[in-house]
Design a protein around this motif. Sequence first.
Motif, PDB file in Angstrom:
ATOM      1  N   LEU A   1       8.773  -2.174  -1.987  1.00  0.00           N
ATOM      2  CA  LEU A   1       7.488  -1.591  -1.606  1.00  0.00           C
ATOM      3  C   LEU A   1       6.364  -2.620  -1.457  1.00  0.00           C
ATOM      4  O   LEU A   1       5.599  -2.560  -0.483  1.00  0.00           O
ATOM      5  CB  LEU A   1       7.086  -0.508  -2.615  1.00  0.00           C
ATOM      6  N   PRO A   2       6.201  -3.572  -2.396  1.00  0.00           N
ATOM      7  CA  PRO A   2       5.083  -4.517  -2.238  1.00  0.00           C
ATOM      8  C   PRO A   2       5.163  -5.350  -0.969  1.00  0.00           C
ATOM      9  O   PRO A   2       4.122  -5.696  -0.388  1.00  0.00           O
ATOM     10  CB  PRO A   2       5.214  -5.412  -3.485  1.00  0.00           C
ATOM     11  N   GLN A   3       6.363  -5.661  -0.533  1.00  0.00           N
ATOM     12  CA  GLN A   3       6.489  -6.485   0.668  1.00  0.00           C
ATOM     13  C   GLN A   3       5.906  -5.779   1.890  1.00  0.00           C
ATOM     14  O   GLN A   3       5.220  -6.399   2.707  1.00  0.00           O
ATOM     15  CB  GLN A   3       7.956  -6.850   0.909  1.00  0.00           C
ATOM     16  N   GLN A   4       6.171  -4.486   2.027  1.00  0.00           N
ATOM     17  CA  GLN A   4       5.628  -3.765   3.175  1.00  0.00           C
ATOM     18  C   GLN A   4       4.117  -3.688   3.116  1.00  0.00           C
ATOM     19  O   GLN A   4       3.432  -3.796   4.134  1.00  0.00           O
ATOM     20  CB  GLN A   4       6.228  -2.354   3.254  1.00  0.00           C
ATOM     21  N   ASN A   5       3.574  -3.519   1.914  1.00  0.00           N
ATOM     22  CA  ASN A   5       2.115  -3.476   1.789  1.00  0.00           C
ATOM     23  C   ASN A   5       1.489  -4.816   2.166  1.00  0.00           C
ATOM     24  O   ASN A   5       0.407  -4.854   2.764  1.00  0.00           O
ATOM     25  CB  ASN A   5       1.718  -3.088   0.356  1.00  0.00           C
ATOM     26  N   LYS A   6       2.146  -5.906   1.820  1.00  0.00           N
ATOM     27  CA  LYS A   6       1.628  -7.219   2.208  1.00  0.00           C
ATOM     28  C   LYS A   6       1.665  -7.397   3.724  1.00  0.00           C
ATOM     29  O   LYS A   6       0.726  -7.938   4.319  1.00  0.00           O
ATOM     30  CB  LYS A   6       2.419  -8.331   1.511  1.00  0.00           C
ATOM     31  N   VAL A   7       2.749  -6.956   4.341  1.00  0.00           N
ATOM     32  CA  VAL A   7       2.854  -7.043   5.803  1.00  0.00           C
ATOM     33  C   VAL A   7       1.753  -6.205   6.446  1.00  0.00           C
ATOM     34  O   VAL A   7       1.112  -6.614   7.420  1.00  0.00           O
ATOM     35  CB  VAL A   7       4.247  -6.598   6.281  1.00  0.00           C
ATOM     36  N   ASN A   8       1.518  -5.006   5.898  1.00  0.00           N
ATOM     37  CA  ASN A   8       0.452  -4.151   6.427  1.00  0.00           C
ATOM     38  C   ASN A   8      -0.913  -4.819   6.322  1.00  0.00           C
ATOM     39  O   ASN A   8      -1.798  -4.576   7.144  1.00  0.00           O
ATOM     40  CB  ASN A   8       0.416  -2.818   5.674  1.00  0.00           C
ATOM     41  N   ALA A   9      -1.070  -5.660   5.301  1.00  0.00           N
ATOM     42  CA  ALA A   9      -2.344  -6.350   5.098  1.00  0.00           C
ATOM     43  C   ALA A   9      -2.488  -7.574   5.991  1.00  0.00           C
ATOM     44  O   ALA A   9      -3.528  -8.243   5.958  1.00  0.00           O
ATOM     45  CB  ALA A   9      -2.474  -6.763   3.633  1.00  0.00           C
ATOM     46  N   GLY A  10      -1.440  -7.860   6.788  1.00  0.00           N
ATOM     47  CA  GLY A  10      -1.510  -8.980   7.714  1.00  0.00           C
ATOM     48  C   GLY A  10      -0.833 -10.242   7.240  1.00  0.00           C
ATOM     49  O   GLY A  10      -0.896 -11.277   7.916  1.00  0.00           O
ATOM     50  N   ASP A  11      -0.171 -10.197   6.077  1.00  0.00           N
ATOM     51  CA  ASP A  11       0.510 -11.379   5.564  1.00  0.00           C
ATOM     52  C   ASP A  11       1.832 -11.603   6.295  1.00  0.00           C
ATOM     53  O   ASP A  11       2.469 -10.647   6.771  1.00  0.00           O
ATOM     54  CB  ASP A  11       0.788 -11.229   4.067  1.00  0.00           C
ATOM     55  N   LYS A  12       2.265 -12.831   6.349  1.00  0.00           N
ATOM     56  CA  LYS A  12       3.539 -13.183   6.958  1.00  0.00           C
ATOM     57  C   LYS A  12       4.566 -13.411   5.849  1.00  0.00           C
ATOM     58  O   LYS A  12       4.341 -14.211   4.944  1.00  0.00           O
ATOM     59  CB  LYS A  12       3.406 -14.451   7.809  1.00  0.00           C
ATOM     60  N   LEU A  13       5.679 -12.685   5.923  1.00  0.00           N
ATOM     61  CA  LEU A  13       6.733 -12.820   4.921  1.00  0.00           C
ATOM     62  C   LEU A  13       8.031 -13.252   5.580  1.00  0.00           C
ATOM     63  O   LEU A  13       8.398 -12.734   6.640  1.00  0.00           O
ATOM     64  CB  LEU A  13       6.967 -11.488   4.188  1.00  0.00           C
ATOM     65  N   LYS A  14       8.728 -14.155   4.936  1.00  0.00           N
ATOM     66  CA  LYS A  14      10.050 -14.539   5.400  1.00  0.00           C
ATOM     67  C   LYS A  14      11.093 -13.690   4.683  1.00  0.00           C
ATOM     68  O   LYS A  14      11.036 -13.512   3.469  1.00  0.00           O
ATOM     69  CB  LYS A  14      10.310 -16.022   5.110  1.00  0.00           C
ATOM     70  N   GLY A  15      12.030 -13.141   5.454  1.00  0.00           N
ATOM     71  CA  GLY A  15      13.114 -12.379   4.848  1.00  0.00           C
ATOM     72  C   GLY A  15      12.685 -11.083   4.205  1.00  0.00           C
ATOM     73  O   GLY A  15      13.180 -10.717   3.126  1.00  0.00           O
ATOM     74  N   GLN A  16      11.747 -10.365   4.828  1.00  0.00           N
ATOM     75  CA  GLN A  16      11.301  -9.078   4.266  1.00  0.00           C
ATOM     76  C   GLN A  16      12.473  -8.118   4.117  1.00  0.00           C
ATOM     77  O   GLN A  16      13.324  -8.005   4.997  1.00  0.00           O
ATOM     78  CB  GLN A  16      10.239  -8.441   5.159  1.00  0.00           C
ATOM     79  N   LEU A  17      12.515  -7.414   3.002  1.00  0.00           N
ATOM     80  CA  LEU A  17      13.508  -6.358   2.809  1.00  0.00           C
ATOM     81  C   LEU A  17      13.174  -5.193   3.724  1.00  0.00           C
ATOM     82  O   LEU A  17      12.086  -4.618   3.623  1.00  0.00           O
ATOM     83  CB  LEU A  17      13.497  -5.873   1.351  1.00  0.00           C
ATOM     84  N   ARG A  18      14.105  -4.855   4.592  1.00  0.00           N
ATOM     85  CA  ARG A  18      13.853  -3.773   5.536  1.00  0.00           C
ATOM     86  C   ARG A  18      15.054  -2.837   5.592  1.00  0.00           C
ATOM     87  O   ARG A  18      16.191  -3.222   5.300  1.00  0.00           O
ATOM     88  CB  ARG A  18      13.550  -4.328   6.932  1.00  0.00           C
ATOM     89  N   ALA A  19      14.763  -1.600   6.012  1.00  0.00           N
ATOM     90  CA  ALA A  19      15.796  -0.563   6.070  1.00  0.00           C
ATOM     91  C   ALA A  19      16.243  -0.252   7.488  1.00  0.00           C
ATOM     92  O   ALA A  19      17.016   0.685   7.700  1.00  0.00           O
ATOM     93  CB  ALA A  19      15.271   0.712   5.407  1.00  0.00           C
ATOM     94  N   ASP A  20      15.797  -1.017   8.473  1.00  0.00           N
ATOM     95  CA  ASP A  20      16.093  -0.725   9.874  1.00  0.00           C
ATOM     96  C   ASP A  20      17.587  -0.506  10.100  1.00  0.00           C
ATOM     97  O   ASP A  20      18.403  -1.388   9.819  1.00  0.00           O
ATOM     98  CB  ASP A  20      15.662  -1.892  10.780  1.00  0.00           C
ATOM     99  N   GLY A  21      17.940   0.657  10.635  1.00  0.00           N
ATOM    100  CA  GLY A  21      19.315   0.944  11.010  1.00  0.00           C
ATOM    101  C   GLY A  21      20.286   1.039   9.854  1.00  0.00           C
ATOM    102  O   GLY A  21      21.512   1.134  10.073  1.00  0.00           O
ATOM    103  N   LYS A  22      19.784   1.048   8.622  1.00  0.00           N
ATOM    104  CA  LYS A  22      20.663   1.039   7.454  1.00  0.00           C
ATOM    105  C   LYS A  22      20.799   2.430   6.839  1.00  0.00           C
ATOM    106  O   LYS A  22      19.911   3.280   6.966  1.00  0.00           O
ATOM    107  CB  LYS A  22      20.124   0.062   6.397  1.00  0.00           C
TER     108      LYS A  22
END
Length: 491
Positions: free
Chosen positions: A277-298
């Motif tokens: 959850l925190p990673q998505q909030n950081k992305v929403n705030a405009g931060d750049k993250l490497k290797g974000q945990l994502r659920a796309d297509g999973k």
Amino acid sequence: MGKVTGFLEYGRLEEGYAPVEARVKHYKEFVIGLSADQAKVQGARCMDCGTPFCNSGCPVNNIIPDFNDLVYRGDWRNAITVLHSTNNFPEFTGRICPAPCEAACVLNVNDDAVGIKSIEHAIIDRAWEEGWVEPQPPKALTGKKVAVVGSGPAGMAAAQQLVRAGHDVTLFEKNDRVGGLLRYGIPDFKMEKSHIDRRVEQMKAEGLKVRTGVLVAGDKGLGDGSKVTNWAKDTVSPEQLKAEFDAIVLTGGAEQSRDLPVPGRDLDGIHFAMEFLPQQNKVNAGDKLKGQLRADGKHVIVIGGGDTGSDCVGTSNRHGAASVTQFELLPQPPEQEDRPLTWPYWPIKLRTSSSHEEGCTREFAIATKEFIGEKGRVTGLKTVRLEWQGGKMTEVPGSEQTLKADLVLLAMGFVSPVATVLDAFGVDKDNRGNARASTDASGGYKTNVDKVFAAGDIRRGQSLVVWAIREGRQAARAVDEYLMGSSSLPR
């Protein structure tokens, strides 16, 4: 209160939601609040019930009948004054509090409760729109310095109250922005972070000093293998704080996630909710993250049936998950509570969140026996059905099943604060690992360490935002009394 016959004339009106197909495409709030006229009608439903159980049902003891009546009469300016007298941040509670006040509403005995939360939401939103939420700097300064460690709702509430009492307060936060779990645990679609930002600006205008990216801990930091969100760039020791400040208030969260130590736990693709959850909030705030945990297509399985699990469901849907399934150990509760049995207490009943409505399979009375995988990565779970008799859990013979999973999110709650923070200060802990600090008049949120206090989840364990605000306010009064001998702050 309200209209004398209002509860007989008007039904409960719920806040609306934007359509599912539209809201899952973004991370913005999608609740459609009540209009002024709708809020007035809801305020009219408040009964002159003699004993307003809603007041005691609310952890901060909001004076609910009064602000309901003021909204009914169109006196919004005084309504926010009443609301702010007990709650520093009604824009937080009006969005994410589960509203135990409504469960305690007298009308809820045999009808639908007054929509207290929706009225609170309407009051504070209007107050911000009208410019009624202004800085309240102290009239005089005390010369006393206080450090508040942890900037979640407990820390924010304690800091604001202490600043208004005239103390020189510095708020320390290990992450890069203020807010604690409000910032990095609650998804933006439930509460946008602009609400935190404008409160922080108000508090700075009142005199608060804020230091983010600063970890307060001993030499061991957060310890090896910790999954706690931490983007600290600097450290400060407890000894430094003790030397510089007249009082220290520990208001960190209960951040140690409950784990699931079954075979296969070390496979890749199994993560705590508070890694996700925190990673998505950081992305929403405009931060750049490497290797974000994502659920796309999973195929996502969320283990844990509470609010954090629901937040994982909503975020996974917005990522574009192929499927989302949520597990709960307990049996499915009834759709309608037994009101004569439970009122005015919080009832056990089936609660379907907006995230569930967006797409989710819910499995009750189910346990995970093993994680299975290929080439070091999770591919599924072995599960078993459960029976509950006399409060005891037993496995149902022959009910084993294997479910596909590409991503598993553990959202089973939090067991304790991060021990190293308390250990660094030498604070005694209770048998659950929380800071030992009594809340009675003699205890006053004091720990065993001189001039060190504790409040919020670090003291009481995992709880609600409204409990955090209450503890922060009460701890502020206790600190003020400790420093000055007496206090005019409300308890």
